[in-house]
Enzyme design. Structure first.
Site, PDB file in Angstrom:
ATOM      1  N   ASP A 210       3.918   3.166  -8.257  1.00 21.95           N
ATOM      2  CA  ASP A 210       3.827   2.679  -6.877  1.00 21.95           C
ATOM      3  C   ASP A 210       5.248   2.516  -6.366  1.00 21.95           C
ATOM      4  O   ASP A 210       6.206   2.980  -7.020  1.00 21.95           O
ATOM      5  CB  ASP A 210       3.034   1.352  -6.808  1.00 21.95           C
ATOM      6  CG  ASP A 210       2.210   1.263  -5.521  1.00 21.95           C
ATOM      7  OD1 ASP A 210       2.835   1.278  -4.438  1.00 21.95           O
ATOM      8  OD2 ASP A 210       0.969   1.210  -5.585  1.00 21.95           O
ATOM      9  N   HIS A 284       2.758   5.499  -1.432  1.00 22.69           N
ATOM     10  CA  HIS A 284       3.022   4.556  -2.521  1.00 22.69           C
ATOM     11  C   HIS A 284       3.945   5.203  -3.564  1.00 22.69           C
ATOM     12  O   HIS A 284       3.826   4.932  -4.765  1.00 22.69           O
ATOM     13  CB  HIS A 284       1.711   4.099  -3.183  1.00 22.69           C
ATOM     14  CG  HIS A 284       0.919   3.162  -2.311  1.00 22.69           C
ATOM     15  ND1 HIS A 284       1.130   1.816  -2.270  1.00 22.69           N
ATOM     16  CD2 HIS A 284      -0.067   3.401  -1.421  1.00 22.69           C
ATOM     17  CE1 HIS A 284       0.300   1.251  -1.408  1.00 22.69           C
ATOM     18  NE2 HIS A 284      -0.439   2.203  -0.865  1.00 22.69           N
ATOM     19  N   GLU A 351      -3.537   4.912   1.945  1.00 26.13           N
ATOM     20  CA  GLU A 351      -2.562   4.316   2.869  1.00 26.13           C
ATOM     21  C   GLU A 351      -1.342   5.200   3.126  1.00 26.13           C
ATOM     22  O   GLU A 351      -0.216   4.722   3.119  1.00 26.13           O
ATOM     23  CB  GLU A 351      -2.114   2.954   2.323  1.00 26.13           C
ATOM     24  CG  GLU A 351      -3.275   1.982   2.177  1.00 26.13           C
ATOM     25  CD  GLU A 351      -2.883   0.628   1.624  1.00 26.13           C
ATOM     26  OE1 GLU A 351      -3.251  -0.370   2.227  1.00 26.13           O
ATOM     27  OE2 GLU A 351      -2.212   0.572   0.565  1.00 26.13           O
TER      28      GLU A 351
END
Ligand code: ACM
Length: 632
Positions: A210, A284, A351
């Site tokens: 991440d 990420h 995302e």
């Protein structure tokens, strides 16, 4: 022979709860097992494990399963139970594990039958996984002290006589641990896996990358671990930290070598837990980009994010129009595929901020060349290429539900997290789904009142986990592989807190994943959770008791529209006491009358606490009138 059927006990609970009498009296002799078995018949008498007990294995291949049980009971009991090949008829004081030569279709791949009589304990299963789960149930039938790290003397190691038939509702019963936001050592990960095994979880989803750290050695991409695994050290409120300063050493972090990975994979496999590795792309990805800046659209140099607000607008996304992106991903997924024997690789997909793709000529060229009209379609193009990489290495791809947008890759499975819609849509398109909606499965959310809990966001009380059904109405259940709880670790800096956030909510998720829907019962579950707490104490595993807290809601009086406090509890049988005068209530204060409380004239705060009888069950929660108003 006197028999107590589980069904009768449940009926008794129902009666008691309907009549307002608490159920805390009923279950003293009913074994508390989580997840609740499909059927359990409590018989008269007990078996006692002692230094003369002998174990028989129908096959050598059960040795690993037995050895884990033996190890689990050794510290407390001191017993080393000898293993023999086949038992003599009428032999007593024995434990017998059989894998069945003829398939028992009721049990499937993970089920077992367990019969405890005063003379012997027998477990039958089609597979060694079934035997392992039978042994986990046996562990829960032993006194809680069996989990102690110290040798216990003077304890009788009795197991109530039972007849159990048990098998899971879902094939996927997972927990995810994010080791990027905070690094957890190999030993800590194994400790987490140990506890998962107690509750018959079978998938450990390892979130290995991440923005805040890359955690797996990849040969040929040395910077991932020399750069991507390390960040400057910060302590406190993750997300608000000062960005890295010039010259500041990046010495906080860590990673797993490939040998470490192999060790953890083997450790989990012995406990019948498969590991789902996740490399989260295209977003990420700041730790990857910090290691190889050419992979982002901007090419800007970044340090691994230590938990600061983003320096630029989420420049943590891989460029989809750069061949190097796919070459690097191929290198990574090829090695991941070799390290993890399990069928799926999780490729993230969540995302993704797409603003840089809109401006980058390389991404724009891809859109033009492939006739893509939206940036969602561009992400779909990326996911399809990633799927080709994953399948070329013999694996199946799974991703977060954003991978549906712009068109799902042909064989991809979906992990539905933003709610259940992604899962429904994927199942309707005949793709496999793991349900993990944040509102029922996110273990990083608050489990009690934010006024008395460590900081995080959102709310997920124990009952919201438990009362969830992963099969949405009208959806073909054959596409719903199962359920997963996710522990993101922005606000989880150590294993003790990871445990606190996980238990008991993951017990609820375990039961949702295992127990037939018709057998679930909240009051009965709470009773068993409470009965299991002493086991976690003996194991020295931390857990939360936030389920006992009063729940404080803001309401308005229907006539005067004045602000009032509505109080309730999730757990039955509790009484809430309160004060408005600034002093700490106890069980001699006024009890909540069952209707919302107006603030007396001049009062600016409310204090509440819960009790069971004379025993205090929660911290005192202090809420000001202004804080309550903000709860509308
Ligand atoms: C997620 O929580 N972003 C999958």
């Amino acid at each position: 022979m006197k028999k107590h059927l589980f069904r009768i006990s449940r009926f008794a609970i129902l009666l008691l709860s309907l009549t307002g009498i608490t159920n805390w009296v009923w279950g003293a002799d009913t074994p508390a097992i989580i997840p609740k078995p499909v059927s359990l018949e409590l018989l008269k008498g007990s078996f006692t494990l002692n230094p003369k007990t002998v174990c028989y294995l129908s096959q050598d291949s059960l040795l690993t399963d037995w050895n884990i049980f033996q190890k689990d009971i050794f510290k407390a009991t001191g017993f080393t139970i000898p293993i023999k090949g086949s038992s003599r008829p009428h032999e007593k004081n024995i434990i017998v594990l059989h894998t069945l030569t003829q398939l028992d279709t009721v049990l499937g791949k993970e089920g077992y039958r367990l019969w405890v009589s005063p003379e012997k304990v027998e477990i039958w299963a089609n597979t060694s996984a079934g035997i392992f789960y039978g042994l986990q149930t046996l562990l829960q039938l032993l006194p809680p002290e069996v989990e102690s790290h110290e040798h216990i003397t003077g304890q009788s190691w009795t197991i109530p006589c039972v007849r159990i038939t048990d098998y899971p509702r879902f094939q996927w019963r997972g927990l995810m641990l994010d080791v990027s936001r905070h690094f957890f050592t190999k030993q800590e990960v194994e400790a987490y896996i140990d506890e998962m095994a107690r509750f018959k979880f079978n998938v450990f989803h390892w979130h290995l990358s991440d923005d805040n750290g890359w955690r797996i050695e990849i040969k040929g991409l040395a910077k991932l671990t020399s750069v991507g695994a390390w960040r400057v050290s910060r302590t406190g409120d993750f997300g608000t930290f000062e960005p890295p300063q010039p010259g500041e050493p990046a010495n906080d972090g860590g990673y797993y070598t490939q040998d470490d990975i192999r060790e953890v994979v083997a450790y989990a496999a012995q406990r019948h837990i498969t590991i789902l590795p996740e490399i989260d792309v295209p977003a990420h990805s700041l730790a990857l980009i910090a290691s190889y800046p050419n992979l982002s659209c901007t090419g800007l140099p970044y340090a691994v994010n230590p938990g600061s607000p983003f320096y630029r607008w989420l420049d943590n996304v891989l460029c989809t129009g750069n061949d190097s992106t796919y070459i690097v991903l191929d290198t990574i997924f090829a090695q991941i595929a070799r390290l993890f024997p399990d069928p799926y690789i999780h490729v993230g997909g969540d995302e993704a901020y797409k603003g840089f793709w809109a401006q980058d000529p390389r991404d724009q060229a891809v859109m033009k060349a492939h006739g893509l009209h939206t940036l969602e379609e561009l992400q779909s193009y990326f996911e399809k290429r990633v799927e080709q990489i994953v399948t070329s290495h013999g694996k199946k791809m799974i991703g977060w539900d954003e991978i549906l947008e712009g068109g799902l890759a042909p064989e991809a499975a979906v992990m539905s997290w933003r709610g259940i819609q992604g899962g429904i849509a994927a199942a309707q398109q005949h793709h496999d789904v793991v349900m993990s909606p944040w509102g029922h499965c996110y273990l990083d959310l608050y489990q009690g009142d934010p006024l008395v809990e460590p900081k995080t966001y959102g709310m997920l009380r124990l009952d919201s986990c438990y009362l969830y059904d992963p099969v949405p109405p009208g959806v073909d259940s054959s596409y719903i592989l199962g359920i997963q709880g996710n522990l993101w670790t922005e606000h989880v800096p150590n294993l003790r807190h990871a445990e606190y956030m996980t238990w008991p909510r993951a017990m609820a998720i375990a039961e949702v994943g295992w127990t037939p829907l018709a057998e679930k019962n909240w009051v009965d579950f709470i009773h068993r959770v409470e009965a299991l707490f002493p086991r976690l104490d003996a194991q020295q595993v931390k857990y939360s008791t936030s389920m006992y807290q009063p729940i404080i809601q803001a309401v308005r009086d229907s006539l005067t529209a004045e602000l009032e406090a509505k109080l309730s509890t999730q757990v039955p049988g509790l009484t809430i006491y309160y004060s408005f005068d600034g002093t700490n209530p106890d069980n001699f204060y006024p009890a909540y009358p069952g209707h919302p409380l107006p603030f007396p004239k001049g009062a600016t705060e409310l204090r509440v606490v819960s009790y069971r009888g004379a025993q205090r069950m929660s911290p005192i929660i202090v809420i000001t009138k202004d804080q309550l108003r903000q709860r509308f």
